[in-house]
Design an enzyme around this catalytic site. Structure first.
Site, PDB file in Angstrom:
ATOM      1  CB  THR A  36     -47.265  73.226 -40.197  1.00 25.93           C
ATOM      2  OG1 THR A  36     -46.099  73.980 -40.433  1.00 25.93           O
ATOM      3  CG2 THR A  36     -47.782  72.696 -41.516  1.00 25.93           C
ATOM      4  CE1 TYR A  49     -45.941  75.144 -44.688  1.00 23.55           C
ATOM      5  CE2 TYR A  49     -47.001  76.086 -42.763  1.00 23.55           C
ATOM      6  CZ  TYR A  49     -45.979  75.351 -43.325  1.00 23.55           C
ATOM      7  OH  TYR A  49     -44.998  74.831 -42.547  1.00 23.55           O
ATOM      8  CB  THR A 115     -42.615  70.217 -36.630  1.00 25.55           C
ATOM      9  OG1 THR A 115     -42.392  70.976 -37.819  1.00 25.55           O
ATOM     10  CG2 THR A 115     -43.938  69.493 -36.717  1.00 25.55           C
ATOM     11  CG  ASP A 116     -39.671  74.816 -37.813  1.00 33.21           C
ATOM     12  OD1 ASP A 116     -39.778  73.721 -38.408  1.00 33.21           O
ATOM     13  OD2 ASP A 116     -39.770  75.919 -38.396  1.00 33.21           O
ATOM     14  CE  LYS A 188     -39.329  69.721 -38.766  1.00 27.62           C
ATOM     15  NZ  LYS A 188     -39.904  71.003 -39.168  1.00 27.62           N
ATOM     16  CD  GLU A 309     -10.540  64.150 -28.721  1.00 22.59           C
ATOM     17  OE1 GLU A 309      -9.740  64.868 -29.328  1.00 22.59           O
ATOM     18  OE2 GLU A 309     -11.525  63.612 -29.263  1.00 22.59           O
TER      19      GLU A 309
HETATM   20  N1  ASP Z   1     -42.366  76.330 -39.310  1.00 24.26           N
HETATM   21  C1  ASP Z   1     -43.442  75.519 -38.844  1.00 24.26           C
HETATM   22  C2  ASP Z   1     -43.497  75.640 -37.334  1.00 24.26           C
HETATM   23  O1  ASP Z   1     -42.642  75.158 -36.672  1.00 24.26           O
HETATM   24  C3  ASP Z   1     -43.216  74.116 -39.251  1.00 24.26           C
HETATM   25  C4  ASP Z   1     -44.223  73.126 -38.730  1.00 24.26           C
HETATM   26  O2  ASP Z   1     -45.036  73.377 -37.866  1.00 24.26           O
HETATM   27  O3  ASP Z   1     -44.171  71.978 -39.200  1.00 24.26           O
HETATM   28  O4  ASP Z   1     -44.411  76.249 -36.847  1.00 24.26           O
END
Ligand code: ASP
Length: 352
Positions: A36, A49, A115-116, A188, A309
């Protein structure tokens, strides 16, 4: 004439000083992978986007003042949303990072990344980069075209973290929304908020703000880091899959993976890495088929305890310790390139 001459002298001297300062600045290479932070949308007030559209040189252009603190260059390793991150890209990143440090091409590396799956890439790099020079990942939650885009600030902060002398020897880090996180611990935590990352077991190790960097703590396993896992272009990573446990889950997915002859299965179990009777029987079949089965948890924090367990010795399973299932998969893939011995694998999970 005299006046012109003195103006020229001043100009030459200024340029010389500028060139000298530039030479002394820490050298940072940005390895860009998309996400992103490089995303572009049709309008500033809409969430939609496409990730990975904007080239790294344009991203660097959004933070011109960074030139005062570091000598920056960028390389485009990939242009993907990190949901499309692959083992091939991980290898490309790691091999290039190791080459940069071996040839002393830079003092630090910043990786821009979606971020994913950022936490998985960060941990992968942490395990295979032996240098104590800083490697810092960052990204953004809002695309570059959005109102209040968080990418430029996150990138600037990541560079300040990367060039800070205190960052050396801390392994790979994630710098995000002014927090600094250890690669092993970071996760995340939010699907859309700009404060997207956290380390549920330990909290952030520091903070980046106003161009300053302050550390509160050092990740325990970075104090005496174990030997990095050797990765070359020829390294073939074994297949390890994750199965998610839930109430009344049938074990079909485990049986499918046995039929696929995978090398490892990580189970995101409930609570302390537990699973139901159907899973228990399927796990026995997987272990009998020679597959390494690692018990992790779908709970976001805590530790999966050996022989609690479930009696792992009897069942033939290992535990992830306090790694999430997605990180346990990364470690198991890499650890399996070293050994298939369960005792040694368990030891790796307790030390890496
Ligand atoms: N889907 C995007 C990615 O991981 C989300 C992001 O970058 O925040 O590339």
């Amino acid at each position: 004439m005299k006046k012109l001459l003195s103006v020229l002298v001043v100009l030459v001297l200024t340029l010389q000083v500028q060139a000298q300062t530039q030479e002394k600045l820490p050298r940072v290479i940005i390895l860009a992978t998309g996400g992103t932070i490089a995303g572009a949308g049709a309008s500033a007030d809409r969430a939609g986007y496409t990730a990975g559209k904007i080239p790294i040189d344009d991203l660097i252009g959004t933070i011109p003042s960074v030139k005062k603190i570091a000598s920056i260059s960028g390389e485009q390793i990939a242009s993907v949303g990190s949901q499309d991150m692959t083992i091939e890209i991980w290898k490309k990143l790691a091999i290039r990072a190791n080459e940069i440090f071996a040839k002393n091409e830079a003092d630090a590396i910043v990786v821009t990344h979606g971020t994913d799956t950022q936490e998985e890439t960060a941990y992968f790099l942490d395990l295979v980069i032996p240098s104590d020079k800083p490697v810092v990942l960052t990204g953004s939650m809002r695309p570059a075209t959005a109102i209040s885009a968080d990418g430029p600030k996150n990138l600037y902060d990541a560079i300040t973290v990367a060039i800070n002398p205190e960052t050396k020897g801390r392994g790979v880090l994630v710098s995000f929304n002014e927090g600094i996180y250890d690669a092993r611990e970071v996760m995340k935590m939010s699907t859309t908020k700009t404060d997207a990352f956290g380390s549920p077991n330990t909290g952030p190790i520091g903070q980046a703000y106003d161009g300053r960097v302050e550390y509160y703590s050092r990740a325990v396993r970075e104090v005496n880091p174990p030997k990095p896992i050797v990765l070359t272009a020829d390294t073939k990573l074994p297949r390890v899959d994750i199965v998610y446990m839930y109430a009344d889950a049938p074990a079909d997915q485990i049986d499918f993976l046995i039929s696929k002859k995978v090398d490892g299965i990580v189970i995101a179990g409930v609570g302390n890495g537990n699973f139901n009777k159907a899973y228990m029987e399927a796990v026995k079949r997987a272990v009998k088929a020679g597959i390494i089965v690692c018990r992790a948890s779908r709970a976001p924090s805590g530790r999966v305890v050996l022989h609690d367990e479930i009696n792992d010795e009897e069942l033939g399973t290992i535990v992830s310790d306090d790694l999430t299932a997605q990180k346990a998969r990364v470690l198991l893939m890499l650890a399996l390139t070293r050994t298939k011995d369960k005792k040694q694998l368990q030891e790796i999970f307790f030390t890496y």
